[in-house]
Design a protein around this motif. Structure first.
Motif: not given
Ligand code: HEC
Ligand code: HEC
Length: 352
Positions: A50-67
């Motif tokens: 029941l508990t192995w698949n823990k969910k983690y609430d971590i904000a997405l880093p502000n990283i943007q790919a470029t060309t």
């Protein structure tokens, strides 16, 4: 319980027949113990499931790919060189070629079966169905920096890139996006019950950066850049520091060697112990080389069949990078840690 024992050897310790009442009590106790044990086992089993698949609430880093082509070129160099993404994110039948220095798309497939489960490195080309086409830059950045995957679960600790600079994280993701998409379906990793238990009891959980990752790092043949490469990019530290097998926890002095690599499906039956990279005159291997000799050794490729160190991939490092690493390793405090033996042949018992 009645114990009839005619064997002379046991005469002294044979039990006397118990009374009826004692027998009943014993049976009762056994029944209850059995019941409680079963409940405990079922409880642990249910808890793990029941508990192995823990969910983690971590904000997405502000990283943007470029060309930007210079940024993409930097990312490509990292992925095929010091950060060695190519040592895992390629099909199984091409792992050897990648290790021998071939360049190929990062279409995934590498698979490692160990007691906690079967781990597969996914397709990280931009294919929409089978690759990272649907992952946002932030999601890829979060996988690498916080080991939290696109489903908010834990990424198993194969990728110690938590402290890559923002600039290098951007470069790598920009490069990943610039690749031609390759359709190659890789099944997700699967945890065994042991793997799930490890997760459920929190023995492995997402690894966050230990300090705020730098925005950028100056690329120069300095100790500082060498430290960044050896600790945050090329994972020299992760293999050349003694680790606890079950949890991966670091137990030795950094770079003093001693991690034992058990035979796996890549080592052709051999097992290895990492040498001491600190500048100890007696037990370290850096004492064998001056700067030029070290650079030549790092470019010299694999000597031992089956070694887990990605020699041909690291050989792509520039002179500047190898100089920086040499200077950094020589700046460490010498640690006296004798590693008796580096290579163990198939079937040979591991001795320390
Ligand atoms: C030692 C092998 C190894 C190396 C080196 C490696 N990876 Fe991975 N990678 C894996 C495995 C295994 C997984 C799947 C982990 C899991 O299922 O928990 C993975 C997963 C990923 C994912 C998917 C995460 C998600 O959210 O599902 C991305 C993106 C990724 N790797 C990118 C990279 C990049 C970029 C590099 C180089 C900078 C790299 N990897 C180097 C083994 C590796
Ligand atoms: C995946 C694990 C792994 C990584 C990552 C790794 N090593 Fe190693 N390294 C080994 C093992 C195992 C050996 C012993 C077997 C061999 O020589 O290949 C070794 C051996 C060496 C040797 C001795 C070679 C010789 O001829 O005696 C040097 C030098 C070395 N590593 C430097 C480095 C540096 C510098 C880095 C980072 C850029 C690094 N290693 C990253 C596993 C690793």
């Amino acid at each position: 319980m009645i114990c009839i024992n005619n064997d002379k050897r046991f005469n002294k310790i044979s039990l006397k027949p118990k009374t009826n009442y004692q027998m009943k009590l014993t049976i009762k106790i056994l029944k209850w113990t059995g019941l409680l044990l079963s409940l405990l086992i079922i409880g642990v089993f249910a808890f793990v499931q029941l508990t192995w698949n823990k969910k983690y609430d971590i904000a997405l880093p502000n990283i943007q790919a470029t060309t930007d082509s210079a940024v993409i070129a930097r990312g490509k160099h990292l992925a095929f060189g010091p950060a060695h993404c190519i040592s895992c994110h390629v099909p199984m039948n091409q792992v050897k070629d990648a290790e021998n220095g071939k360049i190929m798309p990062l279409s995934g497939g590498w698979e490692l079966s160990i007691p906690p489960g079967t781990f597969r490195a996914p397709n990280i080309t931009p294919d929409m169905e089978t690759g990272i086409g649907k992952m946002s830059d932030g999601e890829i950045a979060r996988s690498l920096r916080y080991s939290v995957n696109k489903n908010n679960g834990c990424v198993f600790p194969f990728m110690p890139f938590q402290e890559l600079s923002d600039e290098d994280l951007i470069a790598i993701i920009s490069f990943l996006r610039s690749q031609a998409p390759v359709k190659h379906k890789v099944e997700p990793s699967e945890l065994s019950f042991l793997g799930k238990a490890i997760m459920a009891f929190g023995l492995i959980k997402p690894e966050a950066p230990k300090r705020t990752p730098p925005k950028s790092v100056e690329i120069d043949s300095t100790i500082a850049y060498g430290s960044y490469l050896a600790n945050s990019v090329a994972n020299c530290n992760g293999c050349h520091t003694e680790r606890d097998f079950k949890t991966g926890a670091y137990i030795g002095t950094p770079f003093a060697g001693g991690t034992h690599f058990l035979p796996d499906n890549f080592t052709e039956g051999y097992s290895f112990v990492t040498p001491n990279l600190t500048p100890d005159q007696e037990t370290g291997i850096m004492a064998n080389w001056n700067e030029t000799a070290f650079i030549n050794r790092m470019r010299g490729g694999r000597v031992h069949k089956g070694t887990p160190m990605p020699w041909a991939i690291f050989a792509r490092m520039t002179d500047l990078e190898l100089k920086a690493i040499y200077r950094y390793l020589n700046s460490l405090d010498p640690v006296n840690n004798k590693i008796e033996k580096i290579v163990f042949a198939p079937g040979e018992a591991f001795t320390k």
